[in-house]
Design an enzyme around this catalytic site. Structure first.
Site, mmCIF file in Angstrom:
data_model
loop_
_atom_site.group_PDB
_atom_site.id
_atom_site.type_symbol
_atom_site.label_atom_id
_atom_site.label_comp_id
_atom_site.label_asym_id
_atom_site.label_seq_id
_atom_site.Cartn_x
_atom_site.Cartn_y
_atom_site.Cartn_z
ATOM 1 N N ALA A 32 0.686 -1.389 0.400
ATOM 2 C CA ALA A 32 -0.212 0.597 0.137
ATOM 3 C C ALA A 32 0.419 0.846 -0.160
ATOM 4 C CB ALA A 32 -0.837 -0.017 1.018
ATOM 5 N N ASP A 33 0.373 2.544 -0.569
ATOM 6 C CA ASP A 33 1.147 3.602 -0.742
ATOM 7 C C ASP A 33 0.123 4.926 -0.865
ATOM 8 O OD1 ASP A 33 2.941 6.196 -1.117
ATOM 9 O OD2 ASP A 33 4.253 4.227 -1.936
#
Length: 151
Positions: A32-33
């Site tokens: 995830a970012d």
């Protein structure tokens, strides 16, 4: 670089997942970012107290968008990507509050120069959307991905 804010966070998550899948050899990788956008402009990790103060001043009293992209990738090439967003409204912050928070060091490695789960949460007046998106892992969207493949 990658077009819209949504495309940007998705691409970042996909790159992280691909790199992780390459390292593990076999199995699933979740990456995830999270990015903070004010008027469509990304507010990255400030790195210095002075840049943190600038970012916090720009967020003070305003509403901004937090977007998290996620990618669940299998080493066999299967990949599921999602993006979620939340709107965060900050209270008006005084210069003393901004300086003290920046001096704490906490905002230096945080997108948008704050951590909602830490001291930075005291500046949040309102959240519209998933709190976990702001934390960096939108659980509702993660469940949708997992339901697609695993459940």
């Amino acid at each position: 670089v990658w077009g819209s804010p949504e495309e940007c966070v998705r691409a970042l998550a996909q790159r992280k997942a691909a790199a992780g899948a390459e390292k593990i050899g076999s199995g699933w990788v979740l990456a995830a970012d999270t990015l903070v956008f004010l008027d469509g402009v990304p507010q990255g990790k400030p790195g210095t107290a002075e840049r943190a103060k600038q970012t916090l001043r720009s967020l003070s009293g305003k509403t901004h968008t937090v977007m998290t992209g996620m990618c669940l990738r299998h080493t066999d090439g299967r990949s599921y990507t999602r993006c979620d967003q939340a709107q965060i409204t900050f209270d008006e912050m005084t210069d003393d509050e901004i300086s003290a928070y920046a001096a704490s060091g906490e905002p230096l490695d945080k997108a948008g120069a704050y951590g909602i789960q830490e001291r930075g949460g005291i500046f949040v007046e309102r959240i519209e959307g998933d709190f976990f998106t702001v934390l960096g892992l939108p659980l509702c969207e993660l469940f949708r991905i997992l339901g697609t493949e695993i459940l």
